[in-house]
Design a protein around this motif. Structure first.
Motif, mmCIF file in Angstrom:
data_model
loop_
_atom_site.group_PDB
_atom_site.id
_atom_site.type_symbol
_atom_site.label_atom_id
_atom_site.label_comp_id
_atom_site.label_asym_id
_atom_site.label_seq_id
_atom_site.Cartn_x
_atom_site.Cartn_y
_atom_site.Cartn_z
ATOM 1 N N UNK A 263 1.032 -1.117 0.236
ATOM 2 C CA UNK A 263 -0.190 -0.004 0.027
ATOM 3 C C UNK A 263 0.931 1.482 0.014
ATOM 4 N N UNK A 264 0.301 2.384 -0.434
ATOM 5 C CA UNK A 264 1.058 3.659 -0.447
ATOM 6 C C UNK A 264 -0.033 4.551 0.077
ATOM 7 N N UNK A 265 0.271 5.685 0.719
ATOM 8 C CA UNK A 265 -0.626 6.779 1.049
ATOM 9 C C UNK A 265 0.343 8.004 1.772
ATOM 10 N N UNK A 266 -0.232 9.056 1.576
ATOM 11 C CA UNK A 266 0.220 10.211 2.025
ATOM 12 C C UNK A 266 -0.058 10.642 3.322
ATOM 13 N N UNK A 267 0.800 11.242 4.142
ATOM 14 C CA UNK A 267 0.661 12.038 5.502
ATOM 15 C C UNK A 267 1.453 13.095 5.911
ATOM 16 N N UNK A 268 1.401 13.596 7.044
ATOM 17 C CA UNK A 268 2.286 14.720 7.440
ATOM 18 C C UNK A 268 3.002 14.123 8.487
ATOM 19 N N UNK A 269 4.371 14.351 8.782
ATOM 20 C CA UNK A 269 5.054 14.321 9.702
ATOM 21 C C UNK A 269 5.324 15.411 10.366
ATOM 22 N N UNK A 270 5.889 15.567 11.783
ATOM 23 C CA UNK A 270 6.247 16.513 12.439
ATOM 24 C C UNK A 270 7.877 16.250 13.066
ATOM 25 N N UNK A 271 8.611 17.318 12.683
ATOM 26 C CA UNK A 271 10.040 16.916 13.277
ATOM 27 C C UNK A 271 10.535 17.568 14.356
ATOM 28 N N UNK A 272 11.561 17.713 15.009
ATOM 29 C CA UNK A 272 11.923 17.982 16.281
ATOM 30 C C UNK A 272 11.662 19.367 16.622
ATOM 31 N N UNK A 273 11.379 20.251 15.463
ATOM 32 C CA UNK A 273 11.086 21.608 15.540
ATOM 33 C C UNK A 273 9.728 22.086 15.415
#
Length: 204
Positions: A28-38
């Motif tokens: 499977x493949x999908x899109x999301x948003x990650x959050x970095x340390x900042x």
């Protein structure tokens, strides 16, 4: 975002267009948003392979790809297609950045003759010219003082551990007197003939 990603990761993937699917393995493949340390959010493409072990345990292989400034590899095949950003490609941005980025430049001064002995390719027209021609009056005074200071350090045998710094030095780019302000470091060196040289390193 986290709840939606968990839902997609745990979802069974059905075959498309009548294809048979091995129930023990799915991709499977999908899109999301990650959050970095900042706490900055960035668009991420998630590639998932879900498989079952002999003992019945389910495992996931996850691949992540940041595509904030690039096109998605999956495109319309992603589970939750997101419209591609209308922005310039990373390649174009890198080319523009590289063309405008400051370039590291070197000038080697012969302190005995007070002339430019060698230079980076962008300043080869200065080779052989006197310090008075290449630098404004404050620069000429700086190098005369540096010559005296280096002579003292040489007597103390401390020249090998010396790096000098300069700032707001006027460099004449052409015969018309057009000048730019430079700042950087000065490193003393010796020639094969035992002559004291001074290498200026700066950006312009």
């Amino acid at each position: 975002e986290a709840a939606r990603a968990m839902e997609i990761l745990g979802r069974e993937v059905d075959g498309r267009d009548g294809d048979e699917v091995d129930p023990s393995v799915s991709a499977n493949v999908f899109h999301t948003r990650l959050v970095d340390t900042y706490s900055s959010r960035f668009r991420t493409e998630v590639f998932q392979v879900r498989y079952s072990k002999i003992d019945g345990g389910v495992r996931h292989l996850i691949g992540l790809r940041d595509f904030t400034d690039q096109l998605s590899l999956a495109g319309r095949n992603a589970t939750d297609e997101i419209p591609e950003p209308r922005s310039r490609s990373r390649t174009t941005q890198q080319e523009e950045s590289e063309s405008t980025a400051p370039q590291l430049t070197l000038l080697e001064l012969d302190l005995q003759e007070m002339v430019v002995n060698s230079a980076s390719a962008s300043l080869t027209q200065m080779v052989g010219r006197s310090v008075e021609e290449v630098f404004t009056s404050d620069g000429v005074e700086l190098f005369r003082n540096a010559k005296r200071e280096l002579a003292v350090l040489e007597e103390r045998e401390a020249l090998h551990e010396t790096t000098l710094y300069f700032g707001s030095l006027g460099l004449r780019l052409d015969q018309s007197g057009t000048s730019v302000q430079i700042a950087g470091t000065m490193e003393p060196t010796w020639s094969s003939k035992g002559e004291l040289r001074l290498v200026l390193c700066f950006q312009m």
